[in-house]
Design an enzyme around this catalytic site. Structure first.
Site, PDB file in Angstrom:
ATOM      1  N   GLU A  10      33.571  32.940  78.271  1.00  0.00           N
ATOM      2  CA  GLU A  10      34.682  33.724  77.847  1.00  0.00           C
ATOM      3  C   GLU A  10      34.743  33.820  76.445  1.00  0.00           C
ATOM      4  O   GLU A  10      34.987  34.879  75.965  1.00  0.00           O
ATOM      5  CB  GLU A  10      36.096  33.130  78.196  1.00  0.00           C
ATOM      6  CG  GLU A  10      36.436  33.200  79.743  1.00  0.00           C
ATOM      7  CD  GLU A  10      37.813  32.644  79.904  1.00  0.00           C
ATOM      8  OE1 GLU A  10      38.777  33.290  79.265  1.00  0.00           O
ATOM      9  OE2 GLU A  10      38.209  31.927  81.181  1.00  0.00           O
ATOM     10  N   ASP A  83      36.447  29.881  82.023  1.00  0.00           N
ATOM     11  CA  ASP A  83      37.444  28.688  81.957  1.00  0.00           C
ATOM     12  C   ASP A  83      37.718  28.125  83.424  1.00  0.00           C
ATOM     13  O   ASP A  83      37.764  28.709  84.545  1.00  0.00           O
ATOM     14  CB  ASP A  83      38.619  28.875  81.343  1.00  0.00           C
ATOM     15  CG  ASP A  83      38.324  29.077  79.699  1.00  0.00           C
ATOM     16  OD1 ASP A  83      37.402  28.590  79.246  1.00  0.00           O
ATOM     17  OD2 ASP A  83      39.286  29.653  79.087  1.00  0.00           O
ATOM     18  N   ASP A  85      40.016  27.549  85.376  1.00  0.00           N
ATOM     19  CA  ASP A  85      41.570  27.454  85.962  1.00  0.00           C
ATOM     20  C   ASP A  85      41.410  28.765  86.700  1.00  0.00           C
ATOM     21  O   ASP A  85      40.616  29.435  86.937  1.00  0.00           O
ATOM     22  CB  ASP A  85      42.468  27.577  84.890  1.00  0.00           C
ATOM     23  CG  ASP A  85      42.387  28.614  83.637  1.00  0.00           C
ATOM     24  OD1 ASP A  85      41.555  29.509  83.996  1.00  0.00           O
ATOM     25  OD2 ASP A  85      42.979  28.453  82.790  1.00  0.00           O
ATOM     26  N   GLU A  87      42.836  31.674  86.219  1.00  0.00           N
ATOM     27  CA  GLU A  87      42.389  32.720  85.502  1.00  0.00           C
ATOM     28  C   GLU A  87      41.018  32.908  85.162  1.00  0.00           C
ATOM     29  O   GLU A  87      40.454  33.988  85.333  1.00  0.00           O
ATOM     30  CB  GLU A  87      43.197  32.620  84.131  1.00  0.00           C
ATOM     31  CG  GLU A  87      43.429  34.238  83.499  1.00  0.00           C
ATOM     32  CD  GLU A  87      44.658  34.171  82.622  1.00  0.00           C
ATOM     33  OE1 GLU A  87      44.503  35.310  81.701  1.00  0.00           O
ATOM     34  OE2 GLU A  87      45.363  33.326  82.491  1.00  0.00           O
ATOM     35  N   TYR A 300      39.674  20.548  78.532  1.00  0.00           N
ATOM     36  CA  TYR A 300      40.387  21.505  78.715  1.00  0.00           C
ATOM     37  C   TYR A 300      41.857  21.578  78.480  1.00  0.00           C
ATOM     38  O   TYR A 300      42.448  20.615  79.031  1.00  0.00           O
ATOM     39  CB  TYR A 300      40.156  22.163  80.041  1.00  0.00           C
ATOM     40  CG  TYR A 300      40.467  23.724  80.044  1.00  0.00           C
ATOM     41  CD1 TYR A 300      40.081  24.700  79.256  1.00  0.00           C
ATOM     42  CD2 TYR A 300      41.339  23.896  81.204  1.00  0.00           C
ATOM     43  CE1 TYR A 300      40.383  25.873  79.379  1.00  0.00           C
ATOM     44  CE2 TYR A 300      41.644  25.248  81.369  1.00  0.00           C
ATOM     45  CZ  TYR A 300      41.406  26.221  80.448  1.00  0.00           C
ATOM     46  OH  TYR A 300      41.834  27.578  80.600  1.00  0.00           O
ATOM     47  N   ARG A 302      44.675  23.535  79.190  1.00  0.00           N
ATOM     48  CA  ARG A 302      45.475  23.911  80.163  1.00  0.00           C
ATOM     49  C   ARG A 302      45.584  22.966  81.363  1.00  0.00           C
ATOM     50  O   ARG A 302      44.817  23.171  82.304  1.00  0.00           O
ATOM     51  CB  ARG A 302      45.494  25.442  80.490  1.00  0.00           C
ATOM     52  CG  ARG A 302      45.747  26.281  79.278  1.00  0.00           C
ATOM     53  CD  ARG A 302      45.801  27.762  79.670  1.00  0.00           C
ATOM     54  NE  ARG A 302      45.885  28.463  78.516  1.00  0.00           N
ATOM     55  CZ  ARG A 302      44.910  28.940  77.560  1.00  0.00           C
ATOM     56  NH1 ARG A 302      44.016  28.737  77.777  1.00  0.00           N
ATOM     57  NH2 ARG A 302      45.431  29.586  76.445  1.00  0.00           N
ATOM     58  N   HIS A 346      42.241  19.694  86.961  1.00  0.00           N
ATOM     59  CA  HIS A 346      41.433  18.958  86.282  1.00  0.00           C
ATOM     60  C   HIS A 346      41.969  17.723  85.429  1.00  0.00           C
ATOM     61  O   HIS A 346      43.158  17.630  85.586  1.00  0.00           O
ATOM     62  CB  HIS A 346      40.367  19.747  85.274  1.00  0.00           C
ATOM     63  CG  HIS A 346      41.106  20.830  84.805  1.00  0.00           C
ATOM     64  ND1 HIS A 346      40.773  22.413  85.507  1.00  0.00           N
ATOM     65  CD2 HIS A 346      42.144  21.348  83.959  1.00  0.00           C
ATOM     66  CE1 HIS A 346      41.481  23.155  84.827  1.00  0.00           C
ATOM     67  NE2 HIS A 346      42.208  22.792  84.047  1.00  0.00           N
TER      68      HIS A 346
END
Length: 693
Positions: A10, A83, A85, A87, A300, A302, A346
């Site tokens: 990303e 990423d 997740d 999204e 990460y 989030r 995670h």
């Protein structure tokens, strides 16, 4: 240079680091976030056709998409490393569509940290794109579009243009307004306390009134206090009971997204958006020395999980034992539970290597990065340390039936407290209170007995930290939604920050009252929490996303019809400003705009004269000595001080001028916020006064 494999991430910041880890056969490029999305100009959800989303290439991303397609044609295989997740999974799915990749192909690579070992391990185990994760993200986007793009046009028509509504933002707004109503409705209640200062020999200590004749007694008024004080005869009190206990205190768990945001607000004074921005930088990678190159310093950011990998636990245990001693290291990992409703996708947020201590990293980081990295590192290390041990002591003092109790505590073994102690929302710190050695039968003397009158206080307004905490406790929203939600309600001028606390605006109260009346489902906390649970079921493959959306939309559709028909138009009237326009002479009025209230000429559109509403602080400008110092707001809504004669005089200051000059060099003095209160200092830095609490 020729390459066999193309890797798409990303962020450009990650691309160089990952390419270095993978070697010459790999080319790593960035999609720079999303490449396809729903159109901004319309809802983009086909309600009649199973809520089919209508995706388009994002405007301005044409060149990026073109270069990705060109690079993909040259590669034997394309890996999608967005990423880890929902999204990120959706971005990988969109990229696969644009590049014509096979969804059955194992081309999805996921890593929780950007380190050489983690990245290389991830490429050994690529998987197919997880369509359940993609569907969960599609369901969330569809729900948000159905709410926002259906309610907002009604608000534009009935109230004013530029308004919006959303699933999570509407609940956040309602929470703020409900709290404001509690404050308005609050009736203070009188109560009293009696504090005593006592001594044994020369050692002094404090105790508080507890009760009379063996029973706990409340002190609602002065009469109750008088009843107690009249029973006190002289200074001598007998120690009737001494309780000594050893108490263990366990460390806080490693950070999730929300409690990192809360703790950064408490300890660093960081806004939520800033915390996430700095965390992103630490995750994507920091350039270290030549040997290590650019390395991701944290996992990460989030996440709603407190889980830690076995490798990280082992590394932490060895580090703690070597640095602090064997007695500080956990020999058996403490069992921890995630919060109810956590996705546990995670790990918790932790340093990628515990050996990269804040002291070592300081030279590579900027000021804000150092602060946040130190917080994350300390919290993680402390979470892997042994419990603190406290000696507690409770002493009961009695005279003529009047009972005082003294509580003392002393840290016997620091344990995790050697490294880190979690902050508190009230801003207070835990302090030791050491009592003298006392045994039953001892006699102590009172130095003074002080009755104090108090009044109960209304609940405090929400800060960013306490609002996030409340949203999370109620199961509303997810780690990625909190920062943008708080930003939206401020940007729409539904709320404003006053002394770092949320205060609803008149516009926010109007919008909230309409949504509560016509869309009760949207602001129902339980309903929204259940919806989040349904999205988690979609992610787990236990529920179809179309069914989840349909269950929501059918009753919502009826609410929309009712609102269109029955919601009355609200006219936000202009208030007289009390002075005339200095351009055309017509009366000026106070208007409510997108960014709050401002002065405007009533002769609009013929006269377009406007002025900001500013508050004078009663201090002459220390630069031009002609204008007055006024409060202003920056583009980021931060309070600063400037001259009323701007732009003729360009004086500005983040700190409040106090209207006095420095006795040393004649510079102007300002009031700074410091730990424990406020302090008057000279702008030239060579004079300061005592801190005022």
């Amino acid at each position: 240079m020729a390459y066999k494999y193309l890797v798409i991430v990303e962020s450009p910041a990650k691309a160089k680091t990952i390419e270095k880890y993978l070697g010459r056969n790999y080319k790593v490029v960035a999609s720079v976030g999303h490449v396809r999305d729903l159109p901004k100009s319309k809802m983009g959800i086909d309600i009649e056709n199973n809520y089919e989303p209508h995706y388009i290439s994002i405007r301005g991303k044409g060149d990026v998409i073109k270069s990705l397609k060109k690079a993909a044609k040259k590669a034997q295989k394309v890996y999608l490393a967005s990423d880890p997740d929902r999204e990120g999974e959706a971005i990988a799915w969109h990229l696969a569509y644009l590049l014509g990749l096979d969804l059955e192909d194992k081309n999805r690579v996921v890593f929780n940290e950007i380190t050489k070992d983690a990245v290389k391990a991830a490429f050994k185990e690529p998987r197919t794109i997880d369509l359940s994760l993609v569907d969960a993200q599609q369901a969330r986007r569809a729900l948000d579009r159905l709410v926002g793009y259906s309610i907002s046009p009604i608000l534009w028509k009935k109230v004013k243009k530029g308004l919006s509504a959303g699933r999570v933002q509407s609940i956040a707004l309602k929470m703020i307004i409900d709290r404001e109503q509690e404050i308005r409705d609050f009736v203070p209640q009188e109560y009293w306390s009696i504090d005593g200062n006592f001594k044994k020999a020369k050692k002094k200590f404090k105790a508080n009134f507890w009760g009379l004749d063996g029973k706990k007694k409340k002190l609602p008024n002065a009469e109750a206090v008088k009843e107690v004080t009249e029973k006190i005869k002289g200074p001598d009190y007998e120690v009737t009971k001494v309780e000594k206990k050893e108490r263990k205190r366990n460390p806080a768990q490693p950070f999730t997204t929300s409690n990192m945001q809360q703790e950064a607000a408490r300890k660093l004074n960081f806004r939520t958006r800033k915390t996430m921005m700095v965390a992103q930088q630490l995750y994507e990678g920091i350039a270290l020395d030549k040997k290590e190159g650019t390395v991701g310093l944290i996992t990460y950011m989030r996440t709603d999980s407190t889980r830690i990998s076995d490798t990280a636990k082992t590394e932490a245990a060895d580090f703690i034992e070597a640095t602090y001693g064997k007695e500080y290291s956990q020999h058996h990992a403490r069992k921890v539970k995630n919060q109810k409703g956590a996705q546990d996708a995670h790990e918790a947020i932790r340093p990628t290597s515990v050996h990269r201590t804040p002291e070592v990293m300081k030279k590579y980081l900027d000021k804000d990065q150092v602060k946040l990295y130190t917080l994350i590192w300390s919290r993680f290390v402390a979470s892997q340390m042994t419990a603190a041990v406290l000696d507690t002591m409770k002493v009961t003092l009695e005279q003529n039936g009047v009972i005082f109790i003294a509580n003392g505590s002393k840290v016997k073994f620091k344990g995790f407290m050697q490294v880190y102690v979690e902050g508190r929302d009230d801003g207070k710190e835990d302090k030791e209170n050491i009592l003298p050695d006392l045994v039953t039968g001892d006699v102590v003397q009172s130095v003074d007995i002080e009755p104090k009158q108090h009044f109960t206080q209304p609940p405090a307004r929400f800060s960013e930290a306490t609002l996030i905490k409340t949203l999370e406790e109620n199961g509303v929203g997810r780690p990625s939604t909190y920062a943008p939600t708080l930003e939206t309600i401020q940007r729409r001028y539904y709320v404003k920050l006053t002394q770092r606390r949320f205060e609803p605006t008149e516009l926010g109260e109007i919008v909230n009252s309409l949504i509560v009346e016509f869309f009760p489902q949207i602001v129902n906390v339980n309903f929204t929490a259940e919806m989040e649970g349904d999205l988690d079921k979609v992610e787990a493959g236990k529920e179809e996303w179309v069914k989840v959306v349909d269950r929501f939309y059918r009753p919502f559709e009826k609410e929309l019809e009712s609102a269109e028909e029955n919601m009355e138009k609200i006219q936000i009237k202009d208030e007289p400003a009390g002075f005339d326009c200095d351009v055309c002479g017509h009366p000026m009025v106070i208007k409510l705009g997108r960014y709050g209230k401002f002065y405007a000429c009533s002769n609009f559109p013929e006269c377009r004269n406007t002025k900001p509403i500013v508050k004078e602080i009663g201090v002459e400008c220390p630069v031009c000595h002609k204008g007055q110092v006024v409060e202003r707001k920056s583009k980021k809504n931060r309070l600063f001080y400037g001259c009323s004669r701007y732009p003729e005089c360009e004086f500005t200051s983040w700190d409040k001028p106090v209207g006095r000059t420095c006795p040393k060099d004649g510079g102007y003095l300002v009031e700074k916020k410091v730990k424990g209160g406020k302090q008057v200092v000279c702008v030239n830095g060579d004079y300061e006064e005592a801190v005022q609490k």
